[in-house]
Design a protein around this motif. Structure first.
Motif, PDB file in Angstrom:
ATOM      1  N   ASN A   1       6.085   4.215   8.801  1.00 33.64           N
ATOM      2  CA  ASN A   1       4.792   3.779   8.370  1.00 33.64           C
ATOM      3  C   ASN A   1       4.158   2.589   9.030  1.00 33.64           C
ATOM      4  O   ASN A   1       4.877   1.477   8.809  1.00 33.64           O
ATOM      5  N   THR A   2       3.157   2.949   9.799  1.00 33.12           N
ATOM      6  CA  THR A   2       2.879   1.647  10.644  1.00 33.12           C
ATOM      7  C   THR A   2       2.057   0.563   9.599  1.00 33.12           C
ATOM      8  O   THR A   2       1.679  -0.444  10.380  1.00 33.12           O
ATOM      9  N   ASP A   3       1.648   1.079   8.340  1.00 31.02           N
ATOM     10  CA  ASP A   3       1.006   0.002   7.817  1.00 31.02           C
ATOM     11  C   ASP A   3       2.140  -0.872   6.840  1.00 31.02           C
ATOM     12  O   ASP A   3       1.495  -1.586   6.208  1.00 31.02           O
TER      13      ASP A   3
ATOM     14  N   LEU B   1      20.606  -3.626   1.296  1.00 32.57           N
ATOM     15  CA  LEU B   1      19.500  -2.899   1.168  1.00 32.57           C
ATOM     16  C   LEU B   1      18.272  -3.887   0.992  1.00 32.57           C
ATOM     17  O   LEU B   1      16.956  -3.487   0.717  1.00 32.57           O
ATOM     18  N   SER B   2      18.555  -5.133   1.176  1.00 28.51           N
ATOM     19  CA  SER B   2      17.546  -6.244   0.961  1.00 28.51           C
ATOM     20  C   SER B   2      17.163  -6.746   2.252  1.00 28.51           C
ATOM     21  O   SER B   2      17.447  -6.162   3.172  1.00 28.51           O
ATOM     22  N   GLY B   3      15.985  -7.509   2.019  1.00 27.66           N
ATOM     23  CA  GLY B   3      15.468  -8.117   3.286  1.00 27.66           C
ATOM     24  C   GLY B   3      14.547  -7.109   4.166  1.00 27.66           C
ATOM     25  O   GLY B   3      13.902  -6.313   3.339  1.00 27.66           O
ATOM     26  N   ALA B   4      14.250  -7.419   5.389  1.00 26.60           N
ATOM     27  CA  ALA B   4      13.321  -6.872   6.153  1.00 26.60           C
ATOM     28  C   ALA B   4      13.575  -5.404   6.394  1.00 26.60           C
ATOM     29  O   ALA B   4      14.921  -5.404   6.865  1.00 26.60           O
ATOM     30  N   ARG B   5      12.753  -4.347   6.226  1.00 29.55           N
ATOM     31  CA  ARG B   5      12.977  -3.227   6.573  1.00 29.55           C
ATOM     32  C   ARG B   5      12.314  -2.817   7.666  1.00 29.55           C
ATOM     33  O   ARG B   5      11.153  -2.574   7.670  1.00 29.55           O
ATOM     34  N   LEU B   6      12.959  -3.143   8.676  1.00 31.17           N
ATOM     35  CA  LEU B   6      12.152  -2.742  10.073  1.00 31.17           C
ATOM     36  C   LEU B   6      12.516  -1.348  10.705  1.00 31.17           C
ATOM     37  O   LEU B   6      13.844  -1.279  11.041  1.00 31.17           O
TER      38      LEU B   6
ATOM     39  N   LYS C   1       0.666  -1.257  -0.033  1.00 30.87           N
ATOM     40  CA  LYS C   1      -0.001   0.026  -0.148  1.00 30.87           C
ATOM     41  C   LYS C   1       0.860   1.305   0.082  1.00 30.87           C
ATOM     42  O   LYS C   1       1.807   1.311   0.752  1.00 30.87           O
ATOM     43  N   PHE C   2       0.443   2.311  -0.600  1.00 35.84           N
ATOM     44  CA  PHE C   2       1.002   3.583  -0.664  1.00 35.84           C
ATOM     45  C   PHE C   2       0.674   4.433   0.758  1.00 35.84           C
ATOM     46  O   PHE C   2      -0.245   3.854   1.502  1.00 35.84           O
ATOM     47  N   HIS C   3       1.419   5.407   0.903  1.00 37.37           N
ATOM     48  CA  HIS C   3       1.129   5.817   2.285  1.00 37.37           C
ATOM     49  C   HIS C   3      -0.221   6.436   2.421  1.00 37.37           C
ATOM     50  O   HIS C   3      -0.927   6.865   3.480  1.00 37.37           O
ATOM     51  N   ASP C   4      -1.016   6.906   1.288  1.00 37.27           N
ATOM     52  CA  ASP C   4      -2.244   7.350   1.210  1.00 37.27           C
ATOM     53  C   ASP C   4      -3.384   6.151   1.282  1.00 37.27           C
ATOM     54  O   ASP C   4      -4.453   6.666   1.392  1.00 37.27           O
ATOM     55  N   GLY C   5      -2.876   5.132   1.685  1.00 32.19           N
ATOM     56  CA  GLY C   5      -3.901   4.072   1.573  1.00 32.19           C
ATOM     57  C   GLY C   5      -4.088   3.104   0.349  1.00 32.19           C
ATOM     58  O   GLY C   5      -4.963   1.865   0.369  1.00 32.19           O
ATOM     59  N   SER C   6      -3.836   3.769  -0.665  1.00 36.18           N
ATOM     60  CA  SER C   6      -4.251   2.995  -2.033  1.00 36.18           C
ATOM     61  C   SER C   6      -3.111   2.011  -2.236  1.00 36.18           C
ATOM     62  O   SER C   6      -2.114   1.927  -1.761  1.00 36.18           O
ATOM     63  N   PRO C   7      -3.863   0.753  -2.996  1.00 33.50           N
ATOM     64  CA  PRO C   7      -3.111  -0.349  -3.227  1.00 33.50           C
ATOM     65  C   PRO C   7      -1.938   0.095  -4.306  1.00 33.50           C
ATOM     66  O   PRO C   7      -2.315   0.770  -5.353  1.00 33.50           O
ATOM     67  N   VAL C   8      -0.990  -0.710  -4.094  1.00 30.38           N
ATOM     68  CA  VAL C   8       0.110  -0.797  -5.317  1.00 30.38           C
ATOM     69  C   VAL C   8      -0.257  -1.671  -6.317  1.00 30.38           C
ATOM     70  O   VAL C   8      -0.358  -2.762  -6.221  1.00 30.38           O
ATOM     71  N   ALA C   9      -0.313  -1.241  -7.534  1.00 35.31           N
ATOM     72  CA  ALA C   9      -0.736  -2.002  -8.481  1.00 35.31           C
ATOM     73  C   ALA C   9       0.335  -2.009  -9.789  1.00 35.31           C
ATOM     74  O   ALA C   9       1.108  -1.119  -9.740  1.00 35.31           O
TER      75      ALA C   9
ATOM     76  N   ILE D   1       4.972  10.449  -2.018  1.00 26.11           N
ATOM     77  CA  ILE D   1       4.122   9.404  -1.416  1.00 26.11           C
ATOM     78  C   ILE D   1       4.592   8.078  -2.127  1.00 26.11           C
ATOM     79  O   ILE D   1       4.424   7.841  -3.313  1.00 26.11           O
ATOM     80  N   GLY D   2       5.202   7.338  -1.298  1.00 25.28           N
ATOM     81  CA  GLY D   2       5.469   5.972  -1.447  1.00 25.28           C
ATOM     82  C   GLY D   2       4.850   5.059  -0.808  1.00 25.28           C
ATOM     83  O   GLY D   2       3.763   5.199  -0.272  1.00 25.28           O
ATOM     84  N   SER D   3       5.631   3.729  -0.650  1.00 27.13           N
ATOM     85  CA  SER D   3       4.837   2.605  -0.187  1.00 27.13           C
ATOM     86  C   SER D   3       6.019   2.020   0.984  1.00 27.13           C
ATOM     87  O   SER D   3       5.848   1.104   1.270  1.00 27.13           O
ATOM     88  N   GLY D   4       7.192   2.845   1.046  1.00 36.24           N
ATOM     89  CA  GLY D   4       8.327   2.188   2.107  1.00 36.24           C
ATOM     90  C   GLY D   4       7.904   2.348   3.354  1.00 36.24           C
ATOM     91  O   GLY D   4       6.902   2.893   3.817  1.00 36.24           O
ATOM     92  N   PRO D   5       9.193   2.219   4.311  1.00 33.14           N
ATOM     93  CA  PRO D   5       8.998   1.888   5.582  1.00 33.14           C
ATOM     94  C   PRO D   5       8.578   3.388   6.630  1.00 33.14           C
ATOM     95  O   PRO D   5       8.302   3.398   7.581  1.00 33.14           O
ATOM     96  N   TYR D   6       9.040   4.486   5.826  1.00 35.56           N
ATOM     97  CA  TYR D   6       8.818   6.044   6.378  1.00 35.56           C
ATOM     98  C   TYR D   6       8.033   6.621   5.580  1.00 35.56           C
ATOM     99  O   TYR D   6       7.847   6.511   4.481  1.00 35.56           O
ATOM    100  N   LYS D   7       7.261   7.479   6.325  1.00 33.00           N
ATOM    101  CA  LYS D   7       6.552   8.517   5.498  1.00 33.00           C
ATOM    102  C   LYS D   7       7.295   9.856   5.727  1.00 33.00           C
ATOM    103  O   LYS D   7       7.728  10.178   6.610  1.00 33.00           O
TER     104      LYS D   7
END
Length: 529
Positions: free
Chosen positions: A209-211, A222-227, A99-107, A186-192
């Motif tokens: 980005n809690t979502d 740069l790979s793997g879990a971005r916690l 999901k993007f930061h605005d809640g829309s799905p990544v397509a 507006i991305g879909s990454g770990p930070y807003k």
């Protein structure tokens, strides 16, 4: 015009003042405070390739793949993919729930628009596009990429960490002209990115980005879990290095991205400060002549530079203690997978001032001013230029060392004007080992005769033929043989002169853990106690 000398102190005061004005709610959060390597003035990681923009881009966006610590591409937004037996068709399926930061799905419509925009600007993207017939949507989560002929660097390109990075934006932003800035970040990454709190020259703010749903693999490069292990990240722009060092020493900031090396001995005496480096390949020092104009449009003048240079003189002046640098005669980086020094033997023992003087004379040089363009805002770049000026004067060259602020330097160095009409002859700088380790990614060895390559614009069809042969090689044995021929040709042509390799240290407080070994600093996986 040079910037007023008071500007860094005013900006530093504003940045430190902002620390004391944090909102009460933020005080209850875990806040990572970073002194960035530069002021963030632009927000589009496709429109420009500077380090600070890539750091911003990696924080808020994701890409289909990402490089691990050894430059191997690993899936990120991609869940699964398949390659046809003839290696001409790739089918990719996105991870569910992106999901993007605005809640829309990544397509896939977002992916296709983003990749097309990236391929219009980036060196790796442009090369990938040359091999493609197209990319097409299958459904909302799947798409295909079809090639004209097999290309062994598809995944590497889609996970690029250098140049303009192939981040996935919303379709509406990705449809922006590639040569214009996107209107939103507006991305879909770990930070807003919190645009309402952005104060250029002072503060940049990001929130967790809690979502965001990270991958299950452990972090690797740069790979793997971005916690994300903090609630909020604040970049505090402090141009004055001494002020930044004091802020870190006092605990007013947590991490300093690229501290000035001459201040490290003082920082090292503070038991609460850790000094470390990010990646084993470090960075590469470059002596870039302008091949458009005399004398360096003549190969003998470029060879004169190679004969003249003593790498320890440059590395020592710029980076001091030898523990931070090493000599290296490999165009594709010492310690990297494509290291080779083939061709370097043609220059024998260096420096050889007599040979350099002879070669410069044979190039047709008759004492015209040689304009060295540089800055003192970035201390090590200025130090490299001072050594170059001294060495050239020693063989009788007429040197005109021109010093500007960094903004004016970068603007002028991109101009193709003659040196006596606002252009230049020599520019000294550096680039990351990640960028320079591979014939595909090394922007300095791109000798395209189209005039669209890296500043200095050297042209050599034989080099380009060898680079193309390397890229198209069907197996590692052919690739290695081609690499040796390519290295020999580069030493003959000297698109730039190698100055050695150096480590850019980073500094953080001892209560900070989890700084990853990666081609560029990232701010996930970092915890603060």
């Amino acid at each position: 015009m040079p910037r007023p000398k008071t500007a860094p102190k005013l900006l530093a005061a504003a940045a430190l003042g902002a620390l004391a004005l944090a909102q009460p709610a933020a005080a209850q959060q875990k806040v990572l405070r970073v002194v960035p390597s530069a002021n963030l003035t632009l927000l589009d990681p496709v429109a420009t390739s500077t380090v600070i923009i890539r750091e911003h881009g990696l924080a808020i966006y994701e890409s289909l793949f990402a490089w691990d610590a050894d430059f191997n591409p690993k899936p990120m937004m991609v869940e699964t993919y398949a390659v046809s037996p003839d290696k001409l068709k790739y089918t990719f399926t996105l991870r569910p729930g992106l999901k993007f930061h605005d809640g829309s799905p990544v397509a896939t419509k977002d992916v296709l628009a983003s990749l097309n925009r990236w391929m219009a600007r980036d060196l790796m993207g442009q090369k990938l596009k040359q091999f493609m017939t197209g990319i097409e949507r299958v459904d909302d989560r799947s798409f295909t990429l079809t090639l004209k002929e097999p290309y062994g660097f598809v995944e590497l390109s889609l996970g690029s960490a250098i140049g303009q990075i192939p981040v996935i934006m919303r379709e509406k932003e990705a449809m922006t002209d590639p040569f214009q800035q996107v209107p939103e970040s507006i991305g879909s990454g770990p930070y807003k990115f919190i645009k309402s709190e952005w104060v250029p020259g002072a503060t940049v703010v990001y929130e967790k980005n809690t979502d965001y749903v990270p991958r299950s693999e452990p972090p690797n490069g740069l790979s793997g879990a971005r916690l994300v292990k903090v609630d909020r990240m604040e970049w505090k722009v402090i141009p004055d290095a001494a002020t930044a060092a004091n802020a870190l020493a006092r605990g007013e900031v947590d991490l300093w991205d690229q501290p000035r090396i001459d201040l490290l001995p003082t920082l090292a005496t503070n038991k609460e400060v850790v000094i470390g480096k990010l990646h084993k390949l470090g960075n590469v020092g470059l002596y870039r002549p302008n091949a458009l104009f005399p004398p360096f449009n003549n190969v003998k003048a470029r060879q004169a530079l190679a004969a003249l240079i003593n790498q320890p003189d440059y590395m020592g002046a710029a980076f001091g203690d030898p523990k931070f640098w090493q000599t290296c005669d490999a165009y594709y980086v010492c310690g990297g997978p494509y290291e080779t020094k083939t061709g370097s033997e043609m220059f024998g023992k260096r420096p050889d001032r007599d040979k350099a003087k002879q070669l410069l004379a044979e190039s047709g040089y008759k004492g015209e001013p040689i304009v060295i363009l540089s800055t003192t805002e970035i201390g090590w770049i200025g130090a490299l230029a001072e050594v170059a000026a001294s060495e050239l004067k020693a063989i009788g060259a007429n040197v005109d060392l021109q010093i500007y602020d960094w903004g004016a330097t970068t603007a002028r160095v991109n101009k193709k004007d003659p040196p006596d009409k606002g252009g230049w002859n020599i520019f000294l700088t550096g680039a990351s080992g990640a960028t320079m380790h591979h014939p595909l990614t090394n922007l300095g060895t791109n000798m395209s005769c189209k005039g669209d390559n890296f500043i200095g614009w050297p042209c050599d069809e034989e080099t380009e033929s060898l680079r193309d042969k390397f890229i198209r090689a069907p197996d590692e044995a052919t690739r290695k043989t081609t690499l040796e021929a390519l290295s020999r040709r580069l030493w003959e042509e000297q698109p730039y002169t190698l100055l050695g390799q150096y480590d850019q240290p980073y500094a953080w407080r001892r209560n900070i853990e989890g700084v990853l070994k990666a081609p560029i600093i990232v701010f996930w996986n970092i915890s603060k106690s």
